[in-house]
Design an enzyme around this catalytic site. Structure first.
Site, PDB file in Angstrom:
ATOM      1  NE  ARG A  10      30.874  -3.441  40.128  1.00  0.00           N
ATOM      2  CZ  ARG A  10      31.264  -2.183  39.951  1.00  0.00           C
ATOM      3  NH1 ARG A  10      30.797  -1.493  38.929  1.00  0.00           N
ATOM      4  NH2 ARG A  10      32.112  -1.616  40.783  1.00  0.00           N
ATOM      5  CD  GLU A  58      16.814   2.533  32.629  1.00  0.00           C
ATOM      6  OE1 GLU A  58      17.865   3.024  33.082  1.00  0.00           O
ATOM      7  OE2 GLU A  58      15.788   3.207  32.389  1.00  0.00           O
ATOM      8  CG  PHE A  83      17.750   2.139  36.888  1.00  0.00           C
ATOM      9  CD1 PHE A  83      16.956   2.872  37.754  1.00  0.00           C
ATOM     10  CD2 PHE A  83      19.112   2.430  36.835  1.00  0.00           C
ATOM     11  CE1 PHE A  83      17.487   3.873  38.545  1.00  0.00           C
ATOM     12  CE2 PHE A  83      19.652   3.428  37.628  1.00  0.00           C
ATOM     13  CZ  PHE A  83      18.853   4.161  38.494  1.00  0.00           C
ATOM     14  CG  HIS A 109      25.538  -1.170  40.699  1.00  0.00           C
ATOM     15  ND1 HIS A 109      26.227  -1.792  39.671  1.00  0.00           N
ATOM     16  CD2 HIS A 109      26.302  -0.124  41.094  1.00  0.00           C
ATOM     17  CE1 HIS A 109      27.360  -1.150  39.445  1.00  0.00           C
ATOM     18  NE2 HIS A 109      27.433  -0.136  40.302  1.00  0.00           N
ATOM     19  CG  ASP A 117      25.172   4.842  44.181  1.00  0.00           C
ATOM     20  OD1 ASP A 117      26.012   5.720  44.441  1.00  0.00           O
ATOM     21  OD2 ASP A 117      25.250   4.101  43.194  1.00  0.00           O
ATOM     22  NE  ARG A 167      29.409   1.167  43.757  1.00  0.00           N
ATOM     23  CZ  ARG A 167      29.128   2.386  44.185  1.00  0.00           C
ATOM     24  NH1 ARG A 167      28.051   2.594  44.932  1.00  0.00           N
ATOM     25  NH2 ARG A 167      29.906   3.405  43.889  1.00  0.00           N
TER      26      ARG A 167
END
Length: 314
Positions: A10, A58, A83, A109, A117, A167
């Protein structure tokens, strides 16, 4: 022995957007209130008038991206993979895929290495979703070097593209002379004769580690890096399968609908071959550190080694 350099894909995504923003004034970036996490904040800092925060909406963001593409912009829509693909699938399919618009989706992610998470954010189904959309290019880079190349190729390509980023910091394996990236073409990183390991994303590093351990036991593993899952480099995979006779796929994604499925589809049609699929085995993830989760689900180097060894010797 020097320590292996590690960079999150990322990070390369954000930095390369800035690089390309200087060359392409029509490049714009959209985010869904996650610019700091997806690393598009660096683009926002450099080009504040070309960065649009669409908020936690989104689906709407994908519609905005579609509209921007129709007025000559090159929109890059970014959010977490869960998302970007899960929540906005209908809009991607109908507003971007169906009219084949020049929209790029940069999803960060992805996979279980989202870590603590937990299952709600660990998207292991995104490749399957994006593969199913006609005309959608799907890329999943193995490290930061390749991530940058994916972004550059996506911006040059005219049409919808899905890019998958992670991530966690991962080993840099492509910072070598002679490295060449071409959308839709796999790369043989290690030649072998006993088994072919076809890997994508961060599992390429695990596959290389596994191949080293296998070599020490007299098992010659060919390692292929598939950074572009769609279109798939069928010719490369089929030729390797003909040579080794056994194929293992490795991905940080469900074994259903991802790289494993794509490889099985290609081989079953043109070169029936025994295949073992390494990945998330039809289960959800769980909360834990990225490293612990890779070990638990057998996706680290040692896990891949054990699976391949059992597959080859049984």
């Amino acid at each position: 022995m020097s320590e292996v350099k590690k960079i999150a894909t990322r990070e390369a995504f954000g930095e390369t957007l800035v690089e390309l923003g200087k060359k392409h004034p029509e490049l714009v970036v959209l985010d869904a209130d996650l610019a700091a996490a997806t690393k598009t904040a660096v683009f926002k800092k450099s080009f504040p008038d070309r960065h649009f925060d669409c908020g936690i909406a989104e689906a709407n963001m994908m519609g905005v991206a579609a509209g921007l593409s129709l007025v000559g912009k090159i929109p890059v829509a970014s959010s977490f993979a869960m998302f970007a693909t899960g929540r906005a699938y209908e809009q991607i399919r109908n507003s971007i895929g169906y009219p084949h618009l020049n929209v790029k989706i940069g999803a960060s992610h992805a996979g279980i290495t989202v870590g603590e998470d937990g299952a709600s954010h660990q998207c292991n189904e995104d490749i399957a979703l994006m593969r199913s959309i006609p005309g959608m290019v799907v890329m999943n880079p193995s490290d930061a070097v390749e991530a940058a190349e994916c972004v550059r190729a996506a911006i040059e390509y005219v049409g919808p593209v899905y890019m998958r980023f992670g991530r966690s910091a991962v080993p840099v394996i492509n910072d070598r002379s002679g490295y060449h990236f071409e959308m839709g073409k796999g790369i043989v990183l290690r030649e072998g004769t006993d088994v072919t390991i076809v890997a994508t994303g961060i599992l390429v590093s695990s596959a290389l580690e596994a191949a080293e351990k296998l070599a020490a036991e007299g098992i010659s593993a060919e390692v292929i890096n598939i950074h572009t899952i769609k279109p798939l480099d069928k010719e490369l995979i089929i030729n390797s399968a003909k040579k080794t006779g056994k194929v293992v796929t490795a991905e940080e994604h469900s074994v259903i609908g991802g790289l494993g499925s794509a490889v099985c589809e290609a081989l079953s049609e043109e070169c029936p071959t025994k295949v073992c699929r390494i990945g998330i085995q039809d289960v959800f993830g769980e909360s834990g550190s990225a490293g612990e989760l890779l070990v638990k689900y057998g996706l680290d180097g040692n896990g891949v080694y054990n699976t391949v060894k059992n597959f080859v010797t049984r």
